[in-house]
Design a protein around this motif. Structure first.
Motif, PDB file in Angstrom:
ATOM      1  N   LYS A 139       0.855  -1.179   0.000  1.00 48.39           N
ATOM      2  CA  LYS A 139       0.000   0.000   0.000  1.00 48.39           C
ATOM      3  C   LYS A 139       0.895   1.234   0.000  1.00 48.39           C
ATOM      4  O   LYS A 139       1.820   1.339   0.791  1.00 48.39           O
ATOM      5  CB  LYS A 139      -0.893  -0.002   1.242  1.00 48.39           C
ATOM      6  N   THR A 140       0.613   2.171  -0.934  1.00 47.87           N
ATOM      7  CA  THR A 140       1.448   3.370  -1.058  1.00 47.87           C
ATOM      8  C   THR A 140       0.699   4.600  -0.571  1.00 47.87           C
ATOM      9  O   THR A 140      -0.439   4.834  -0.961  1.00 47.87           O
ATOM     10  CB  THR A 140       1.850   3.584  -2.532  1.00 47.87           C
ATOM     11  N   TYR A 141       1.323   5.336   0.298  1.00 46.20           N
ATOM     12  CA  TYR A 141       0.805   6.642   0.711  1.00 46.20           C
ATOM     13  C   TYR A 141       1.701   7.680   0.065  1.00 46.20           C
ATOM     14  O   TYR A 141       2.873   7.800   0.435  1.00 46.20           O
ATOM     15  CB  TYR A 141       0.841   6.785   2.236  1.00 46.20           C
ATOM     16  N   GLU A 142       1.178   8.386  -0.956  1.00 44.02           N
ATOM     17  CA  GLU A 142       2.000   9.337  -1.698  1.00 44.02           C
ATOM     18  C   GLU A 142       2.493  10.472  -0.796  1.00 44.02           C
ATOM     19  O   GLU A 142       1.793  10.900   0.107  1.00 44.02           O
ATOM     20  CB  GLU A 142       1.194   9.956  -2.852  1.00 44.02           C
ATOM     21  N   ALA A 143       3.690  10.950  -1.100  1.00 50.59           N
ATOM     22  CA  ALA A 143       4.221  12.103  -0.372  1.00 50.59           C
ATOM     23  C   ALA A 143       3.492  13.365  -0.831  1.00 50.59           C
ATOM     24  O   ALA A 143       3.106  13.468  -1.981  1.00 50.59           O
ATOM     25  CB  ALA A 143       5.711  12.243  -0.647  1.00 50.59           C
ATOM     26  N   GLN A 144       3.277  14.287   0.112  1.00 50.11           N
ATOM     27  CA  GLN A 144       2.673  15.576  -0.235  1.00 50.11           C
ATOM     28  C   GLN A 144       3.800  16.613  -0.265  1.00 50.11           C
ATOM     29  O   GLN A 144       4.368  16.937   0.772  1.00 50.11           O
ATOM     30  CB  GLN A 144       1.607  15.929   0.814  1.00 50.11           C
ATOM     31  N   ASP A 145       4.138  17.076  -1.471  1.00 52.89           N
ATOM     32  CA  ASP A 145       5.260  18.012  -1.589  1.00 52.89           C
ATOM     33  C   ASP A 145       4.971  19.340  -0.894  1.00 52.89           C
ATOM     34  O   ASP A 145       3.817  19.747  -0.761  1.00 52.89           O
ATOM     35  CB  ASP A 145       5.607  18.256  -3.059  1.00 52.89           C
ATOM     36  N   GLY A 146       6.041  20.013  -0.491  1.00 54.78           N
ATOM     37  CA  GLY A 146       5.923  21.281   0.234  1.00 54.78           C
ATOM     38  C   GLY A 146       5.463  22.435  -0.649  1.00 54.78           C
ATOM     39  O   GLY A 146       5.513  22.356  -1.878  1.00 54.78           O
ATOM     40  N   ASN A 147       5.004  23.483  -0.013  1.00 54.45           N
ATOM     41  CA  ASN A 147       4.552  24.686  -0.734  1.00 54.45           C
ATOM     42  C   ASN A 147       5.750  25.566  -1.097  1.00 54.45           C
ATOM     43  O   ASN A 147       6.804  25.475  -0.482  1.00 54.45           O
ATOM     44  CB  ASN A 147       3.613  25.499   0.153  1.00 54.45           C
ATOM     45  N   SER A 148       5.526  26.442  -2.066  1.00 57.82           N
ATOM     46  CA  SER A 148       6.582  27.378  -2.454  1.00 57.82           C
ATOM     47  C   SER A 148       6.344  28.746  -1.821  1.00 57.82           C
ATOM     48  O   SER A 148       5.209  29.197  -1.715  1.00 57.82           O
ATOM     49  CB  SER A 148       6.644  27.514  -3.968  1.00 57.82           C
ATOM     50  N   VAL A 149       7.443  29.366  -1.409  1.00 58.25           N
ATOM     51  CA  VAL A 149       7.372  30.644  -0.709  1.00 58.25           C
ATOM     52  C   VAL A 149       7.918  31.749  -1.610  1.00 58.25           C
ATOM     53  O   VAL A 149       9.010  31.621  -2.164  1.00 58.25           O
ATOM     54  CB  VAL A 149       8.188  30.563   0.607  1.00 58.25           C
ATOM     55  N   TYR A 150       7.138  32.808  -1.786  1.00 60.10           N
ATOM     56  CA  TYR A 150       7.578  33.965  -2.572  1.00 60.10           C
ATOM     57  C   TYR A 150       7.923  35.117  -1.637  1.00 60.10           C
ATOM     58  O   TYR A 150       7.096  35.511  -0.815  1.00 60.10           O
ATOM     59  CB  TYR A 150       6.472  34.401  -3.548  1.00 60.10           C
ATOM     60  N   LEU A 151       9.139  35.633  -1.778  1.00 59.23           N
ATOM     61  CA  LEU A 151       9.589  36.727  -0.916  1.00 59.23           C
ATOM     62  C   LEU A 151       9.269  38.087  -1.537  1.00 59.23           C
ATOM     63  O   LEU A 151       9.017  38.199  -2.737  1.00 59.23           O
ATOM     64  CB  LEU A 151      11.101  36.634  -0.686  1.00 59.23           C
ATOM     65  N   THR A 152       9.311  39.109  -0.681  1.00 56.46           N
ATOM     66  CA  THR A 152       9.174  40.490  -1.160  1.00 56.46           C
ATOM     67  C   THR A 152      10.535  41.018  -1.620  1.00 56.46           C
ATOM     68  O   THR A 152      10.630  42.083  -2.200  1.00 56.46           O
ATOM     69  CB  THR A 152       8.668  41.387  -0.011  1.00 56.46           C
ATOM     70  N   ILE A 153      11.594  40.239  -1.330  1.00 59.65           N
ATOM     71  CA  ILE A 153      12.971  40.611  -1.687  1.00 59.65           C
ATOM     72  C   ILE A 153      13.122  40.673  -3.210  1.00 59.65           C
ATOM     73  O   ILE A 153      12.685  39.772  -3.907  1.00 59.65           O
ATOM     74  CB  ILE A 153      13.967  39.567  -1.127  1.00 59.65           C
ATOM     75  N   ASP A 154      13.756  41.739  -3.696  1.00 62.00           N
ATOM     76  CA  ASP A 154      14.021  41.885  -5.115  1.00 62.00           C
ATOM     77  C   ASP A 154      15.514  41.624  -5.338  1.00 62.00           C
ATOM     78  O   ASP A 154      16.358  42.317  -4.774  1.00 62.00           O
ATOM     79  CB  ASP A 154      13.654  43.319  -5.540  1.00 62.00           C
ATOM     80  N   ARG A 155      15.816  40.622  -6.164  1.00 65.04           N
ATOM     81  CA  ARG A 155      17.207  40.202  -6.318  1.00 65.04           C
ATOM     82  C   ARG A 155      18.153  41.341  -6.710  1.00 65.04           C
ATOM     83  O   ARG A 155      19.267  41.433  -6.214  1.00 65.04           O
ATOM     84  CB  ARG A 155      17.311  39.069  -7.351  1.00 65.04           C
ATOM     85  N   THR A 156      17.700  42.200  -7.614  1.00 66.21           N
ATOM     86  CA  THR A 156      18.568  43.280  -8.095  1.00 66.21           C
ATOM     87  C   THR A 156      18.901  44.264  -6.975  1.00 66.21           C
ATOM     88  O   THR A 156      20.057  44.645  -6.790  1.00 66.21           O
ATOM     89  CB  THR A 156      17.895  44.017  -9.271  1.00 66.21           C
ATOM     90  N   LEU A 157      17.879  44.663  -6.209  1.00 67.90           N
ATOM     91  CA  LEU A 157      18.116  45.572  -5.085  1.00 67.90           C
ATOM     92  C   LEU A 157      18.974  44.892  -4.017  1.00 67.90           C
ATOM     93  O   LEU A 157      19.867  45.497  -3.428  1.00 67.90           O
ATOM     94  CB  LEU A 157      16.780  46.013  -4.470  1.00 67.90           C
ATOM     95  N   GLN A 158      18.692  43.625  -3.776  1.00 72.73           N
ATOM     96  CA  GLN A 158      19.435  42.856  -2.780  1.00 72.73           C
ATOM     97  C   GLN A 158      20.922  42.803  -3.156  1.00 72.73           C
ATOM     98  O   GLN A 158      21.797  43.027  -2.331  1.00 72.73           O
ATOM     99  CB  GLN A 158      18.854  41.431  -2.704  1.00 72.73           C
TER     100      GLN A 158
END
Ligand SMILES: [Zn+2]
Length: 507
Positions: free
Chosen positions: A204-223
């Motif tokens: 019997k297989t219980y599928e893994a539930q993948d994690g959520n993705s997090v979006y930051l307010t950080i802007d790479r260029t400014l950072q």
């Protein structure tokens, strides 16, 4: 129940399926952290020994056949010992582990002994091919995940990292671990009377539930720009206790960039430059040098050579802990003259002063008769100046006078209203609380000193949030670094938006 549990241990096997950890993105969808599939290499020592036993029997049988002339006399027959030694040296070389580790694993009485985790696919493939060639099943691979940070140092103290078990440590990885980690799945299989796995239909297989993705307010260029400037500042001024910077959207509290310098590489978080270890050793008084002596990059190594192995270890651990800390939220500082904007706002709001009032500066001011004069940074004095000039000059005596007109109670009420006595509540771990002069015990001298930014210690995040209130229409907002969290199907499960704590001053 005791026997039932025992029976279940015999009847069922369980294999865990790792959930993929969610990714972390910047404000424009640039990947800052992601997980990739890697492999666990494990051995079944019980099976290994019986496979070797079979090899031994085969070798003996073949040798007999050669002796009887049933096989040509030149036939190469590997002995079980040779096979074993080949496997040991092959695994040790490929997995970069000691031969001794493989040898002791083979002796264990178990069906599952991990040889190495976080192995990349090409190596895992080679191992499986080698085992197939030798018709062996006792070494197997299992999928696992590894965390990568494609931008290396970028926003390191904000993003944080995961430990060997994949749990978030520090920063966003820690703060949002529940969202990112997902839920592991498993395969429960039945075993026959001999402990062998039963055919797949019994599993019997219980599928893994993948994690959520997090979006930051950080802007790479400014950072990137903030980090580059901070690095230059640290080296130009030989700063020893690190520097930090924050760029915030004053209207919303969204953090566009937040950096601590020197930074560190998220892919190698335990690597610490010699200079920082030497500076830590100096702070801990492990070195026979003056506290104020400046250690430079070029001679850091020679200082470290003076330490015993134990001292070096102690200094390394301290420096490592230090480099992981987000200075912008976990450390206090005396804001100094930047604080004058808070005093000004309070005094103008309370009509304790007007823009056209004039203030005299002779270079120093005796606040209470009989106490030492408190100096202006310009010891020759600024002379007579309007309020606008006083703030442009950053004149200390003028601000001592402004503080006096405002009064201790009013000063403290605004200090509090600007959020400087409480955590900002930013969505990052380990935010420090300020250390301040309370209303009790705030005499004329304390008030004077507080008014131009001395005495009180606050965090950089508290200070920038207070500043935001001055320029955004008077609202004290809650700073935040995560804008939204999205699940694997693209559904938004959390959004952070502008949160106003209170109106501090009028627009
Ligand atoms: Zn002055």
């Amino acid at each position: 129940s005791f026997y039932q549990e025992k029976a279940n241990e015999y009847h069922f096997g369980e294999i865990s399926i790792s959930a993929n950890r969610g990714s972390i993105y910047d404000a424009n969808g640039v990947i800052l952290a992601q997980s990739a599939t890697v492999y666990k290499i494990f051995m079944d020592p019980d099976l290994f020994r019986s496979e070797l036993e079979k090899k031994k029997e085969n070798a003996e049988a073949q040798q007999k056949q050669i002796a009887n002339g049933e096989l040509p006399s030149g036939t190469v027959v590997k002995t079980a010992d040779q096979v074993q030694e080949e496997i040991i040296s092959f695994l040790a070389e490929k997995l970069e582990i000691k031969e001794e580790t493989v040898r002791s694993a083979m002796e264990e009485n178990t069906q599952y002994k991990i040889l190495k985790t976080q192995v990349e696919k090409p190596v895992a493939d080679e191992i499986i091919a080698f085992m197939d060639e030798n018709s062996l099943n006792s070494i197997q691979i299992e999928e696992d995940t590894k965390r990568y940070y494609p931008q290396d140092e970028l926003a390191a103290s904000v993003i944080g990292f995961t430990n060997g078990d994949g749990d978030g440590q520090y920063g966003i990885e820690y703060q949002y671990d529940d969202y990112l980690s997902g839920t592991d799945g498993k395969v429960i299989s039945a075993k026959d009377a001999y402990g062998n796995e039963m055919p797949y239909r019994y599993a019997k297989t219980y599928e893994a539930q993948d994690g959520n993705s997090v979006y930051l307010t950080i802007d790479r260029t400014l950072q990137y720009s903030l980090e580059k400037n901070l690095e230059e500042t640290v080296s130009q001024f030989e700063i020893e206790d690190r520097a930090c910077g924050i760029i915030m959207n004053a209207k919303t509290g969204a953090i566009l960039a937040m950096a601590t310098a020197p930074g560190f590489n998220l892919n190698e978080p335990s690597e610490v430059p010699d200079l920082q270890i030497a500076q830590a050793a100096q702070d801990m008084e492990l070195l026979d040098i003056d506290k104020n002596e400046v250690i430079k990059k070029d001679n850091a190594k020679s200082y470290l050579d003076q330490l015993t192995e134990e001292q070096l270890d102690e200094a390394y651990v301290a420096a490592r802990e230090q480099q992981w800390k987000n200075k912008a939220i976990t450390e206090l500082y005396i804001p100094g003259s930047v604080f004058k904007v808070v005093t000004s706002s309070a005094a103008l709001e309370e009509k304790a002063i007007s823009v056209n009032d004039s203030f005299d500066c002779t270079g120093a001011l005796v606040v209470v008769e009989g106490t030492d004069p408190i100096h202006c940074w310009k010891t020759s004095g600024h002379g007579l100046q309007t309020f606008t000039e006083a703030i442009t000059h950053s004149c200390n005596p003028a601000f001592m006078e402004i503080g006096r007109r405002l009064g201790a109670e009013s000063f403290f009420n605004y200090f509090k209203a600007f959020g400087l006595t409480e955590r900002t509540g930013i969505d990052l771990p380990a935010e420090a609380t300020s250390y301040y002069q309370g209303l009790n015990g705030m005499g004329a001298v304390e008030l004077a000193s507080c008014s131009f930014g001395q005495t009180n210690k606050v965090t950089p995040i508290e200070m920038i949030t207070a500043y935001a209130a001055v320029i955004n229409g008077g609202e004290l907002v809650t700073p935040y670094v995560v804008s939204k969290i999205v699940d694997t199907d693209g559904n938004v499960v959390l959004t952070n938006e502008k949160t106003v704590k209170r109106q501090v001053i009028s627009a």
